[in-house]
Design a protein around this motif. Structure first.
Motif, PDB file in Angstrom:
ATOM      1  N   GLY A 141       0.810  -1.208   0.000  1.00  0.00           N
ATOM      2  CA  GLY A 141       0.000   0.000   0.000  1.00  0.00           C
ATOM      3  C   GLY A 141       0.844   1.258   0.000  1.00  0.00           C
ATOM      4  N   LEU A 142       0.174   2.410  -0.166  1.00  0.00           N
ATOM      5  CA  LEU A 142       0.857   3.696  -0.107  1.00  0.00           C
ATOM      6  C   LEU A 142       1.115   4.075   1.345  1.00  0.00           C
ATOM      7  CD1 LEU A 142      -1.189   5.669  -2.800  1.00  0.00           C
ATOM      8  CD2 LEU A 142       1.117   4.702  -3.034  1.00  0.00           C
ATOM      9  N   PRO A 143       2.290   4.638   1.645  1.00  0.00           N
ATOM     10  CA  PRO A 143       2.584   5.031   3.031  1.00  0.00           C
ATOM     11  C   PRO A 143       1.689   6.178   3.482  1.00  0.00           C
ATOM     12  CG  PRO A 143       4.287   5.830   1.555  1.00  0.00           C
ATOM     13  CD  PRO A 143       3.402   4.944   0.732  1.00  0.00           C
ATOM     14  N   ARG A 144       1.324   6.142   4.765  1.00  0.00           N
ATOM     15  CA  ARG A 144       0.475   7.218   5.300  1.00  0.00           C
ATOM     16  C   ARG A 144       1.268   8.487   5.534  1.00  0.00           C
ATOM     17  NH1 ARG A 144      -3.284   4.743  10.022  1.00  0.00           N
ATOM     18  NH2 ARG A 144      -1.345   3.706  10.629  1.00  0.00           N
ATOM     19  N   ASP A 145       2.583   8.369   5.625  1.00  0.00           N
ATOM     20  CA  ASP A 145       3.458   9.534   5.796  1.00  0.00           C
ATOM     21  C   ASP A 145       4.425   9.568   4.609  1.00  0.00           C
ATOM     22  OD1 ASP A 145       5.331  11.435   6.501  1.00  0.00           O
ATOM     23  OD2 ASP A 145       5.448  10.835   8.604  1.00  0.00           O
ATOM     24  N   PRO A 146       3.999  10.123   3.481  1.00  0.00           N
ATOM     25  CA  PRO A 146       4.852  10.084   2.289  1.00  0.00           C
ATOM     26  C   PRO A 146       6.141  10.875   2.447  1.00  0.00           C
ATOM     27  CG  PRO A 146       2.900  11.442   1.915  1.00  0.00           C
ATOM     28  CD  PRO A 146       2.692  10.750   3.218  1.00  0.00           C
ATOM     29  N   VAL A 147       6.150  11.901   3.290  1.00  0.00           N
ATOM     30  CA  VAL A 147       7.372  12.688   3.476  1.00  0.00           C
ATOM     31  C   VAL A 147       8.456  11.828   4.118  1.00  0.00           C
ATOM     32  CG1 VAL A 147       8.391  14.666   4.652  1.00  0.00           C
ATOM     33  CG2 VAL A 147       6.128  14.873   3.578  1.00  0.00           C
ATOM     34  N   THR A 148       8.090  11.105   5.196  1.00  0.00           N
ATOM     35  CA  THR A 148       9.058  10.224   5.846  1.00  0.00           C
ATOM     36  C   THR A 148       9.463   9.098   4.912  1.00  0.00           C
ATOM     37  OG1 THR A 148       8.200  10.748   8.044  1.00  0.00           O
ATOM     38  CG2 THR A 148       9.452   8.710   7.823  1.00  0.00           C
ATOM     39  N   ALA A 149       8.508   8.572   4.160  1.00  0.00           N
ATOM     40  CA  ALA A 149       8.829   7.515   3.188  1.00  0.00           C
ATOM     41  C   ALA A 149       9.841   8.017   2.163  1.00  0.00           C
ATOM     42  CB  ALA A 149       7.560   7.036   2.493  1.00  0.00           C
ATOM     43  N   ALA A 150       9.689   9.253   1.727  1.00  0.00           N
ATOM     44  CA  ALA A 150      10.626   9.818   0.760  1.00  0.00           C
ATOM     45  C   ALA A 150      12.009   9.997   1.379  1.00  0.00           C
ATOM     46  CB  ALA A 150      10.097  11.154   0.249  1.00  0.00           C
ATOM     47  N   ARG A 151      12.047  10.456   2.632  1.00  0.00           N
ATOM     48  CA  ARG A 151      13.339  10.605   3.310  1.00  0.00           C
ATOM     49  C   ARG A 151      14.021   9.251   3.479  1.00  0.00           C
ATOM     50  NH1 ARG A 151      10.872  14.771   7.774  1.00  0.00           N
ATOM     51  NH2 ARG A 151      11.330  16.715   6.640  1.00  0.00           N
ATOM     52  N   PHE A 152      13.242   8.255   3.860  1.00  0.00           N
ATOM     53  CA  PHE A 152      13.791   6.911   4.005  1.00  0.00           C
ATOM     54  C   PHE A 152      14.290   6.410   2.647  1.00  0.00           C
ATOM     55  CE2 PHE A 152      13.763   2.325   4.366  1.00  0.00           C
ATOM     56  CZ  PHE A 152      14.184   2.078   5.658  1.00  0.00           C
ATOM     57  N   GLY A 153      13.476   6.613   1.621  1.00  0.00           N
ATOM     58  CA  GLY A 153      13.835   6.145   0.286  1.00  0.00           C
ATOM     59  C   GLY A 153      15.088   6.804  -0.254  1.00  0.00           C
ATOM     60  N   ARG A 154      15.250   8.089   0.009  1.00  0.00           N
ATOM     61  CA  ARG A 154      16.437   8.798  -0.463  1.00  0.00           C
ATOM     62  C   ARG A 154      17.696   8.219   0.188  1.00  0.00           C
ATOM     63  NH1 ARG A 154      14.722  13.475   0.563  1.00  0.00           N
ATOM     64  NH2 ARG A 154      15.853  13.983   2.470  1.00  0.00           N
ATOM     65  N   ARG A 155      17.608   7.942   1.482  1.00  0.00           N
ATOM     66  CA  ARG A 155      18.748   7.348   2.184  1.00  0.00           C
ATOM     67  C   ARG A 155      18.980   5.905   1.733  1.00  0.00           C
ATOM     68  NH1 ARG A 155      16.727  11.423   4.718  1.00  0.00           N
ATOM     69  NH2 ARG A 155      17.934  12.624   6.258  1.00  0.00           N
ATOM     70  N   PRO A 187      25.883  -8.842   0.871  1.00  0.00           N
ATOM     71  CA  PRO A 187      26.875  -7.762   0.853  1.00  0.00           C
ATOM     72  C   PRO A 187      26.257  -6.438   1.268  1.00  0.00           C
ATOM     73  CG  PRO A 187      27.219  -9.188  -1.017  1.00  0.00           C
ATOM     74  CD  PRO A 187      25.957  -9.672  -0.348  1.00  0.00           C
ATOM     75  N   PRO A 188      26.915  -5.690   2.162  1.00  0.00           N
ATOM     76  CA  PRO A 188      26.312  -4.516   2.800  1.00  0.00           C
ATOM     77  C   PRO A 188      25.774  -3.434   1.881  1.00  0.00           C
ATOM     78  CG  PRO A 188      28.258  -5.185   4.005  1.00  0.00           C
ATOM     79  CD  PRO A 188      28.209  -6.022   2.763  1.00  0.00           C
ATOM     80  N   ARG A 189      26.264  -3.312   0.653  1.00  0.00           N
ATOM     81  CA  ARG A 189      25.785  -2.226  -0.187  1.00  0.00           C
ATOM     82  C   ARG A 189      24.577  -2.639  -1.019  1.00  0.00           C
ATOM     83  NH1 ARG A 189      29.600   0.028  -4.646  1.00  0.00           N
ATOM     84  NH2 ARG A 189      28.041  -0.952  -5.957  1.00  0.00           N
ATOM     85  N   ALA A 190      23.877  -3.679  -0.600  1.00  0.00           N
ATOM     86  CA  ALA A 190      22.685  -4.134  -1.310  1.00  0.00           C
ATOM     87  C   ALA A 190      21.465  -3.373  -0.811  1.00  0.00           C
ATOM     88  CB  ALA A 190      22.495  -5.633  -1.127  1.00  0.00           C
ATOM     89  N   PHE A 191      20.403  -3.400  -1.611  1.00  0.00           N
ATOM     90  CA  PHE A 191      19.164  -2.682  -1.309  1.00  0.00           C
ATOM     91  C   PHE A 191      18.601  -3.106   0.052  1.00  0.00           C
ATOM     92  CE2 PHE A 191      14.501  -2.734  -1.434  1.00  0.00           C
ATOM     93  CZ  PHE A 191      14.195  -1.442  -1.818  1.00  0.00           C
ATOM     94  N   ALA A 192      18.425  -4.416   0.243  1.00  0.00           N
ATOM     95  CA  ALA A 192      17.829  -4.887   1.493  1.00  0.00           C
ATOM     96  C   ALA A 192      18.731  -4.607   2.681  1.00  0.00           C
ATOM     97  CB  ALA A 192      17.521  -6.381   1.394  1.00  0.00           C
ATOM     98  N   ALA A 193      20.052  -4.733   2.487  1.00  0.00           N
ATOM     99  CA  ALA A 193      20.975  -4.469   3.585  1.00  0.00           C
ATOM    100  C   ALA A 193      20.879  -3.014   4.043  1.00  0.00           C
ATOM    101  CB  ALA A 193      22.406  -4.793   3.142  1.00  0.00           C
ATOM    102  N   ALA A 194      20.794  -2.086   3.099  1.00  0.00           N
ATOM    103  CA  ALA A 194      20.651  -0.672   3.456  1.00  0.00           C
ATOM    104  C   ALA A 194      19.334  -0.432   4.178  1.00  0.00           C
ATOM    105  CB  ALA A 194      20.730   0.186   2.199  1.00  0.00           C
ATOM    106  N   GLY A 195      18.262  -1.064   3.723  1.00  0.00           N
ATOM    107  CA  GLY A 195      16.971  -0.907   4.391  1.00  0.00           C
ATOM    108  C   GLY A 195      16.998  -1.427   5.809  1.00  0.00           C
ATOM    109  N   VAL A 196      17.626  -2.588   6.009  1.00  0.00           N
ATOM    110  CA  VAL A 196      17.756  -3.156   7.356  1.00  0.00           C
ATOM    111  C   VAL A 196      18.542  -2.206   8.255  1.00  0.00           C
ATOM    112  CG1 VAL A 196      18.912  -4.993   8.656  1.00  0.00           C
ATOM    113  CG2 VAL A 196      17.488  -5.573   6.681  1.00  0.00           C
ATOM    114  N   ALA A 197      19.639  -1.656   7.735  1.00  0.00           N
ATOM    115  CA  ALA A 197      20.463  -0.759   8.543  1.00  0.00           C
ATOM    116  C   ALA A 197      19.706   0.505   8.942  1.00  0.00           C
ATOM    117  CB  ALA A 197      21.732  -0.386   7.778  1.00  0.00           C
ATOM    118  N   LEU A 198      18.940   1.060   8.016  1.00  0.00           N
ATOM    119  CA  LEU A 198      18.193   2.283   8.323  1.00  0.00           C
ATOM    120  C   LEU A 198      17.085   2.017   9.334  1.00  0.00           C
ATOM    121  CD1 LEU A 198      18.023   3.751   4.721  1.00  0.00           C
ATOM    122  CD2 LEU A 198      19.283   4.727   6.655  1.00  0.00           C
ATOM    123  N   LEU A 199      16.385   0.885   9.191  1.00  0.00           N
ATOM    124  CA  LEU A 199      15.314   0.562  10.140  1.00  0.00           C
ATOM    125  C   LEU A 199      15.889   0.248  11.517  1.00  0.00           C
ATOM    126  CD1 LEU A 199      12.409  -0.085  10.942  1.00  0.00           C
ATOM    127  CD2 LEU A 199      12.722  -2.376   9.965  1.00  0.00           C
TER     128      LEU A 199
END
Length: 483
Positions: A141-155, A187-199
């Motif tokens: 689904g679409l995030p309820r807080d698109p601004v935070t989603a965008a900040r997360f996505g950019r990182r 490997p740490p520079r992968a998409f999922a690895a970055a997402g795990v690190a940010l969360l």
């Protein structure tokens, strides 16, 4: 047969059963092992009185999870103990990078990269509820807080591309981020690895990385007790070998890897072929230590860290994870180390300590890497070897004997590639429904993936209640009913 049957009693299966039972359904849970818990069990695996978490040990997602927040672990007598330092990362020369619960204290300890760390995490920490909602959603689904989603996505984009080295100027902060990203066993520079690190990094500076008093078993025992309190039945030591055994149930939820569904069900050819393409990733060799005292870290401040990532520099972490991804054993492997005695004195007899460690190894490895683990510990904690009273080793190849979901020792229940992060286990709008009417998957092989958060079970149970029983009561409302 009950209205709904759950196969497997890991945190997700039990979370699903809690919701179904609280909705007034007759629920049965079947578990092949003699204890509930799956990857969330505790046992005296080394010496009497030393209580070791068998798989999951620290629980940042449990304290943040919408399911567990609504369930209210404290109301069920589960005490989450939170270390001041969520995680640490030792470096040579007696140095260490530290992720304190207090973001500003973390910033102060990271030298020139302190302001960089603040800019990376402060916007996420301020909106941590939105980050959790995004990271623990069904990814549909679409995030309820698109601004935070965008900040997360950019990182996320930055940290999963060659841009990832542009922020950091010194080794400490780079290693601190890389260590937590390696939880994904890719490997740490992968998409999922970055997402795990940010969360997980965001959670480190909000609710922290707690350990349950007495061990992780306390979490699943509380869920099992709630199921029984609401009329559910749990059958232990009962392996389901065919879905035919469950005929009559209006819904079947499988807290299992896709391999188990393939084993017990007759599936349409197309869906079977798609499930057979599901891939498992890097694995873990788990070594539990009974120690005569606390770990003698050269960087003494690590004695207050609940979790420690032991591998060395960012470059060493990358090399170690790339070796595993290529099917090789790293000479100096990445290690996750948990020292629950930092906050929980109930895990060992007076003066003693338990130490939880695992090293990343190739899938299916039968190698005992305890020597490599001890060598890495000696590197950053001279004298560690002299404290060892007893060890217990479970190789990656032995993992599936403990938990059939850990195919080849993959404790994430499926490779955390970008594709399999979003489309677990196959590309479907409803990732929990299988090709068989009334049969659902609710394991970590469904979104949002691995971790003790119960959200795979909650999402699956929500679909089951609506689609099979016409019950649209929100999960949070069901969980807020009196205990």
């Amino acid at each position: 047969m009950a209205d709904a049957v759950v196969v497997g009693s890991g945190p997700n299966g039990l979370a699903a059963a809690v919701l179904l039972a609280r909705a007034g359904l007759e629920v049965e849970v079947f578990e092949a092992a003699e204890h509930v818990g799956g990857g969330c069990r505790t046992a005296e695996s080394t010496l009497p009185g030393y209580r070791h978490d068998i798989c999951a040990g620290a629980h940042p997602m449990a304290s943040a999870s919408p399911f567990f927040r609504a369930f209210d672990l404290a109301a069920h007598d589960v005490e989450l103990l939170v270390p001041e330092i969520s995680y640490g990362h030792p470096l040579d020369g007696g140095r260490a990078a530290l992720a304190w619960r207090d973001l500003e204290r973390t910033v102060e300890g990271l030298g020139r990269d302190g302001p960089v760390w603040r800019r990376l995490f402060e916007p996420l920490v301020r909106r941590s509820d939105a980050v959790v909602e995004l990271g623990m959603s069904d990814l549909r689904g679409l995030p309820r807080d698109p601004v935070t989603a965008a900040r997360f996505g950019r990182r996320l984009v930055e940290q999963s591309t060659p841009l990832w080295n542009m922020r950091f100027r010194e080794e400490a902060a780079a290693a601190l981020f890389t260590g937590v990203s390696a939880h994904a066993i890719i490997p740490p520079r992968a998409f999922a690895a970055a997402g795990v690190a940010l969360l997980l990094g965001t959670l480190a500076h909000t609710g922290g990385w707690p350990v349950p008093r007495g061990g992780s078993q306390a979490i699943v025992d509380a869920l099992a007790a709630d199921i029984r309190r609401h009329g559910g039945r749990i059958h232990l030591g009962h392996r389901v070998d065919s879905l035919d055994e469950l005929a009559g149930a209006r819904a079947v939820l499988l807290d299992t890897a896709p391999t188990e569904l393939l084993r017990i069900a007759r599936l349409p050819a197309g869906y079977r072929n798609r499930l057979q393409r599901y891939r498992f990733g890097g694995a873990a060799c788990k070594v539990d230590f009974a120690l005569a005292g606390p770990v003698p870290w050269r960087a003494t401040e690590l004695g207050a860290a609940g979790t420690v990532h032991v591998v060395g520099t960012r470059a060493e972490a990358v090399a170690a994870e790339r070796a595993v991804a290529a099917g090789r054993h790293a000479a100096q492997p990445y290690m996750l180390v948990i020292q629950p005695g930092v906050v929980d004195d109930s895990r060992a007899p007076a003066g003693g300590h338990t130490l939880y460690t695992y090293a990343h190894v190739p899938n299916g490895s039968d190698r005992d890497v305890s020597a490599e683990i001890i060598a890495q510990m000696q590197r950053f904690a001279p004298g560690f070897r002299d404290l060892i009273r007893h060890t217990h080793v479970r190789t990656a190849a032995q993992m599936s004997g403990h938990n059939a979901n850990y195919v080849g020792g993959d404790i994430a229940a499926g490779a955390m590639t970008m594709w399999q992060t979003v489309f677990r286990p196959t590309p479907r709008w409803n990732p929990y429904a299988t090709a068989l009417p009334g049969v659902y998957l609710c394991s970590a092989a469904t979104p949002p993936g691995p971790g003790v958060h119960g959200m795979c079970g909650m999402h699956a149970a929500t679909h089951v209640l609506r689609d099979r029983f016409g019950i649209r009561t929100p999960a949070a409302e069901l969980l807020h009913t009196p205990v």
